[in-house]
Design a protein around this motif. Sequence first.
Motif, PDB file in Angstrom:
ATOM      1  N   LYS A 116      49.509  43.373  45.834  1.00  0.00           N
ATOM      2  CA  LYS A 116      49.082  43.607  47.222  1.00  0.00           C
ATOM      3  C   LYS A 116      48.054  42.578  47.679  1.00  0.00           C
ATOM      4  CE  LYS A 116      49.780  48.588  47.117  1.00  0.00           C
ATOM      5  NZ  LYS A 116      49.111  49.873  47.182  1.00  0.00           N
ATOM      6  N   LYS A 117      47.275  42.091  46.755  1.00  0.00           N
ATOM      7  CA  LYS A 117      46.204  41.127  47.010  1.00  0.00           C
ATOM      8  C   LYS A 117      45.000  41.726  47.747  1.00  0.00           C
ATOM      9  CE  LYS A 117      48.154  37.663  45.001  1.00  0.00           C
ATOM     10  NZ  LYS A 117      47.801  37.413  43.646  1.00  0.00           N
ATOM     11  N   GLU A 118      45.209  42.769  48.552  1.00  0.00           N
ATOM     12  CA  GLU A 118      44.084  43.406  49.243  1.00  0.00           C
ATOM     13  C   GLU A 118      44.248  44.909  49.137  1.00  0.00           C
ATOM     14  OE1 GLU A 118      42.336  41.699  52.906  1.00  0.00           O
ATOM     15  OE2 GLU A 118      42.824  43.648  53.765  1.00  0.00           O
ATOM     16  N   PHE A 119      43.140  45.593  48.807  1.00  0.00           N
ATOM     17  CA  PHE A 119      43.197  47.045  48.648  1.00  0.00           C
ATOM     18  C   PHE A 119      41.816  47.649  48.835  1.00  0.00           C
ATOM     19  CE2 PHE A 119      42.214  45.274  44.549  1.00  0.00           C
ATOM     20  CZ  PHE A 119      41.297  46.154  43.981  1.00  0.00           C
ATOM     21  N   GLN A 120      41.794  48.934  49.042  1.00  0.00           N
ATOM     22  CA  GLN A 120      40.559  49.695  49.213  1.00  0.00           C
ATOM     23  C   GLN A 120      40.209  50.371  47.886  1.00  0.00           C
ATOM     24  OE1 GLN A 120      39.394  48.914  52.852  1.00  0.00           O
ATOM     25  NE2 GLN A 120      38.520  50.800  52.154  1.00  0.00           N
ATOM     26  N   PHE A 121      38.937  50.315  47.520  1.00  0.00           N
ATOM     27  CA  PHE A 121      38.448  51.028  46.341  1.00  0.00           C
ATOM     28  C   PHE A 121      37.015  51.443  46.608  1.00  0.00           C
ATOM     29  CE2 PHE A 121      36.315  51.232  42.213  1.00  0.00           C
ATOM     30  CZ  PHE A 121      37.130  52.138  41.567  1.00  0.00           C
ATOM     31  N   MET A 122      36.761  52.729  46.495  1.00  0.00           N
ATOM     32  CA  MET A 122      35.414  53.267  46.711  1.00  0.00           C
ATOM     33  C   MET A 122      34.823  52.784  48.047  1.00  0.00           C
ATOM     34  SD  MET A 122      34.724  55.128  43.921  1.00  0.00           S
ATOM     35  CE  MET A 122      32.980  55.221  43.668  1.00  0.00           C
ATOM     36  N   GLN A 123      35.601  52.900  49.084  1.00  0.00           N
ATOM     37  CA  GLN A 123      35.212  52.561  50.452  1.00  0.00           C
ATOM     38  C   GLN A 123      34.849  51.083  50.620  1.00  0.00           C
ATOM     39  OE1 GLN A 123      32.097  55.437  50.858  1.00  0.00           O
ATOM     40  NE2 GLN A 123      33.519  57.081  51.369  1.00  0.00           N
ATOM     41  N   LYS A 124      35.434  50.239  49.781  1.00  0.00           N
ATOM     42  CA  LYS A 124      35.201  48.803  49.873  1.00  0.00           C
ATOM     43  C   LYS A 124      36.560  48.106  49.803  1.00  0.00           C
ATOM     44  CE  LYS A 124      32.384  45.192  47.878  1.00  0.00           C
ATOM     45  NZ  LYS A 124      31.285  44.874  46.983  1.00  0.00           N
ATOM     46  N   THR A 125      36.724  47.063  50.606  1.00  0.00           N
ATOM     47  CA  THR A 125      37.972  46.302  50.595  1.00  0.00           C
ATOM     48  C   THR A 125      37.832  45.124  49.645  1.00  0.00           C
ATOM     49  OG1 THR A 125      38.436  46.916  52.880  1.00  0.00           O
ATOM     50  CG2 THR A 125      39.612  45.011  52.014  1.00  0.00           C
ATOM     51  N   TYR A 126      38.748  45.039  48.718  1.00  0.00           N
ATOM     52  CA  TYR A 126      38.798  43.927  47.772  1.00  0.00           C
ATOM     53  C   TYR A 126      40.002  43.053  48.102  1.00  0.00           C
ATOM     54  CZ  TYR A 126      35.386  46.218  44.731  1.00  0.00           C
ATOM     55  OH  TYR A 126      34.259  46.788  44.223  1.00  0.00           O
ATOM     56  N   THR A 127      39.779  41.758  48.123  1.00  0.00           N
ATOM     57  CA  THR A 127      40.860  40.797  48.270  1.00  0.00           C
ATOM     58  C   THR A 127      40.924  39.999  46.972  1.00  0.00           C
ATOM     59  OG1 THR A 127      40.426  40.610  50.638  1.00  0.00           O
ATOM     60  CG2 THR A 127      41.751  38.868  49.629  1.00  0.00           C
ATOM     61  N   ILE A 128      42.049  40.085  46.269  1.00  0.00           N
ATOM     62  CA  ILE A 128      42.221  39.337  45.031  1.00  0.00           C
ATOM     63  C   ILE A 128      42.592  37.909  45.402  1.00  0.00           C
ATOM     64  CG2 ILE A 128      43.518  39.121  42.890  1.00  0.00           C
ATOM     65  CD1 ILE A 128      43.887  42.187  42.972  1.00  0.00           C
ATOM     66  N   LEU A 129      41.727  36.968  45.042  1.00  0.00           N
ATOM     67  CA  LEU A 129      41.936  35.560  45.354  1.00  0.00           C
ATOM     68  C   LEU A 129      42.709  34.846  44.257  1.00  0.00           C
ATOM     69  CD1 LEU A 129      38.305  34.851  46.627  1.00  0.00           C
ATOM     70  CD2 LEU A 129      40.322  35.462  47.998  1.00  0.00           C
ATOM     71  N   LYS A 130      42.412  35.235  42.999  1.00  0.00           N
ATOM     72  CA  LYS A 130      43.013  34.532  41.878  1.00  0.00           C
ATOM     73  C   LYS A 130      42.830  35.356  40.604  1.00  0.00           C
ATOM     74  CE  LYS A 130      42.114  30.084  39.622  1.00  0.00           C
ATOM     75  NZ  LYS A 130      41.288  28.897  39.712  1.00  0.00           N
ATOM     76  N   THR A 131      43.832  35.349  39.736  1.00  0.00           N
ATOM     77  CA  THR A 131      43.703  35.949  38.406  1.00  0.00           C
ATOM     78  C   THR A 131      44.165  34.918  37.380  1.00  0.00           C
ATOM     79  OG1 THR A 131      45.911  36.923  38.454  1.00  0.00           O
ATOM     80  CG2 THR A 131      44.107  38.319  39.197  1.00  0.00           C
ATOM     81  N   PHE A 132      43.463  34.888  36.272  1.00  0.00           N
ATOM     82  CA  PHE A 132      43.850  33.992  35.174  1.00  0.00           C
ATOM     83  C   PHE A 132      43.299  34.506  33.859  1.00  0.00           C
ATOM     84  CE2 PHE A 132      40.048  32.268  37.193  1.00  0.00           C
ATOM     85  CZ  PHE A 132      39.213  31.968  36.128  1.00  0.00           C
TER      86      PHE A 132
END
Length: 152
Positions: A136-152
């Motif tokens: 999804k790259k972007e999601f809500q967790f504990m009332q905060k929006t996280y955008t995943i930029l990169k994983t390695f």
Amino acid sequence: MRTIQLKKILNEHCIQFIEKKQMDLSLSIEDANSSLHSASNSTAGDKHDTSRAMMHLEIEKKSKQLNEVVQLKKLIPILIDNSQQKSFGVGTVVETNAGSFYMSFNAGKKEIEGQSFTFISLASPLAQAFKNNLNKKEFQFMQKTYTILKTF
């Protein structure tokens, strides 16, 4: 910084964190045992019995924590082996709009070349949220929006 070099630094932080925690707990247990021995040699009475009982509880608590650290120490070889893996798991770095996270165990934060890394357990709710939302790259967790930029 190259990925392999970065992960070596992250792993080194994990090793140092565990070694320091193990040493601190061992010294704490040693001090408590010494205090217990001194209290045992003092005069008897209800007050001293309570004091010794409290020291026993403290030693038990610290011993349990030390056993947990010894178990964490067993994760280090796995962490090092997995630090070059391609799938999400122990040893994965997740860079987000809210900072960078290293999937290892709860070991606080570390600043590396101006970038802050938070060390979290793969079993933590946030790590599970990262795992479940990689596509999804972007999601809500504990009332905060996280955008995943990169994983390695």
